[in-house]
Design a protein around this motif. Structure first.
Motif, short mmCIF file in Angstrom:
data_model
loop_
_atom_site.label_atom_id
_atom_site.label_comp_id
_atom_site.label_asym_id
_atom_site.label_seq_id
_atom_site.Cartn_x
_atom_site.Cartn_y
_atom_site.Cartn_z
N SER A 1 -1.65 8.53 5.84
CA SER A 1 -2.28 7.58 5.97
C SER A 1 -2.51 6.86 7.32
O SER A 1 -1.45 6.16 7.78
CB SER A 1 -2.11 6.52 4.94
OG SER A 1 -2.97 5.31 4.97
N MET B 1 1.03 -1.23 -0.12
CA MET B 1 0.01 -0.09 -0.14
C MET B 1 0.84 1.24 -0.06
O MET B 1 0.49 2.27 -0.66
CB MET B 1 -1.03 0.18 1.12
CG MET B 1 -2.06 -1.13 1.07
SD MET B 1 -3.48 -1.05 2.39
CE MET B 1 -3.96 0.83 2.57
N LEU C 1 1.96 1.76 -3.62
CA LEU C 1 0.81 2.14 -4.32
C LEU C 1 0.47 3.75 -4.37
O LEU C 1 0.61 4.44 -5.01
CB LEU C 1 -0.33 1.36 -4.23
CG LEU C 1 -0.24 -0.02 -4.88
CD1 LEU C 1 -1.23 -1.04 -4.25
CD2 LEU C 1 -0.08 -0.27 -6.23
N GLU C 2 0.48 3.93 -2.99
CA GLU C 2 0.09 5.48 -2.53
C GLU C 2 1.12 6.43 -3.00
O GLU C 2 1.02 7.49 -3.45
CB GLU C 2 -0.07 5.49 -1.08
CG GLU C 2 -1.52 4.79 -0.61
CD GLU C 2 -1.67 5.19 0.86
OE1 GLU C 2 -0.69 5.93 1.55
OE2 GLU C 2 -2.73 4.70 1.18
N ASN D 1 3.88 5.90 -5.32
CA ASN D 1 4.25 5.85 -6.68
C ASN D 1 3.23 5.97 -7.63
O ASN D 1 3.19 6.54 -8.88
CB ASN D 1 4.92 4.46 -6.98
CG ASN D 1 6.28 4.58 -6.15
OD1 ASN D 1 7.00 5.53 -5.84
ND2 ASN D 1 6.40 3.33 -5.66
N LEU D 2 1.97 5.35 -7.53
CA LEU D 2 0.94 5.31 -8.35
C LEU D 2 -0.30 6.54 -8.26
O LEU D 2 -0.67 7.15 -8.93
CB LEU D 2 0.23 3.90 -8.44
CG LEU D 2 0.94 2.95 -8.97
CD1 LEU D 2 0.22 1.71 -9.01
CD2 LEU D 2 1.48 3.33 -10.26
N LEU D 3 -0.46 6.69 -6.89
CA LEU D 3 -1.55 7.53 -6.30
C LEU D 3 -0.89 8.85 -6.08
O LEU D 3 -1.61 10.11 -6.18
CB LEU D 3 -2.36 7.00 -5.53
CG LEU D 3 -2.90 5.82 -5.56
CD1 LEU D 3 -3.81 5.46 -4.27
CD2 LEU D 3 -3.95 5.80 -6.78
N GLY D 4 0.31 9.22 -5.71
CA GLY D 4 0.89 10.59 -5.48
C GLY D 4 0.64 11.13 -4.41
O GLY D 4 0.64 12.08 -4.03
N ILE D 5 0.01 10.07 -3.32
CA ILE D 5 -0.38 10.49 -2.00
C ILE D 5 0.83 10.26 -1.02
O ILE D 5 1.67 9.33 -1.13
CB ILE D 5 -1.73 9.63 -1.69
CG1 ILE D 5 -2.61 9.86 -2.56
CG2 ILE D 5 -1.90 10.03 -0.11
CD1 ILE D 5 -3.86 8.83 -2.21
#
Length: 182
Positions: free
Chosen positions: A52, A37, A40-41, A43-47
């Motif tokens: 979190s 997670m 993903l946050e 690298n992909l979602l830019g969060i």
């Protein structure tokens, strides 16, 4: 995920401590899910993953699983303890470790205790659980006959101790604002 699969396979094949292996496996699964997670946050979602709250608690769950694993070993092996010796060792090690953590983390920085956001609360509980993990691991190791401790149990104790120490160092870095994520 591969480590979790190997540990789960060990839990299935183990004659002794299968429940302990299972909890170690579950803790590894929580860690793998949290790492996935995080990736993903970030690298992909830019969060920013550090924001979190879900990730914060997912990273906390392996500590609980390792504590349950160590406690399971402790209470299934109580017939091998030298009972009074185990209790005295556990209390002495826990207080010594708590004193060490206090002097390293909070001495002169008591204002850190007044900030109660999610990250700090989880960090406080994490340090306490890590101290319990380290305490029970050392106490169990000291209470067994050194010649009769199986190699796999020594490896479990070593891995759990290493995890607890590294986690305490991580919390130390957080408290001193010296942690920089990759």
């Amino acid at each position: 995920f591969i480590s979790m699969a190997f540990i789960a396979w060990s839990a299935h094949k183990a004659v002794h401590y299968s429940l302990s292996w299972l909890f170690i496996s579950i803790g590894t699964l929580f860690w793998a899910v949290a790492e996935t997670m995080w990736g993903l946050e970030a690298n992909l979602l830019g969060i920013d993953p550090q924001e979190s709250i879900l990730l914060l608690y997912l990273y906390f769950l392996p500590n609980i699983c390792l504590l349950v694993s160590v406690l399971f070993i402790a209470f299934t092996e109580r017939r091998r303890w030298m009972s009074i010796h185990f209790v005295v060792d556990t209390i002495a090690i826990f207080f010594a470790l708590c004193a060490f953590v206090y002097f390293v983390f909070f001495r002169g920085h008591i204002e850190i205790l007044s900030v109660l956001d999610h990250e700090r609360v989880v960090s406080y509980f994490s340090v306490v659980i890590d101290a319990l993990i380290i305490t029970f691991s050392i106490s169990l190791f000291l209470s067994f006959n050194p010649r009769k401790i199986p190699l796999f149990l020594c490896l479990i104790f070593f891995g759990i101790l290493l995890y607890g120490i590294v986690d305490i160092l991580y919390v130390y870095a957080l408290f001193n604002d010296s942690y920089y994520p990759n």
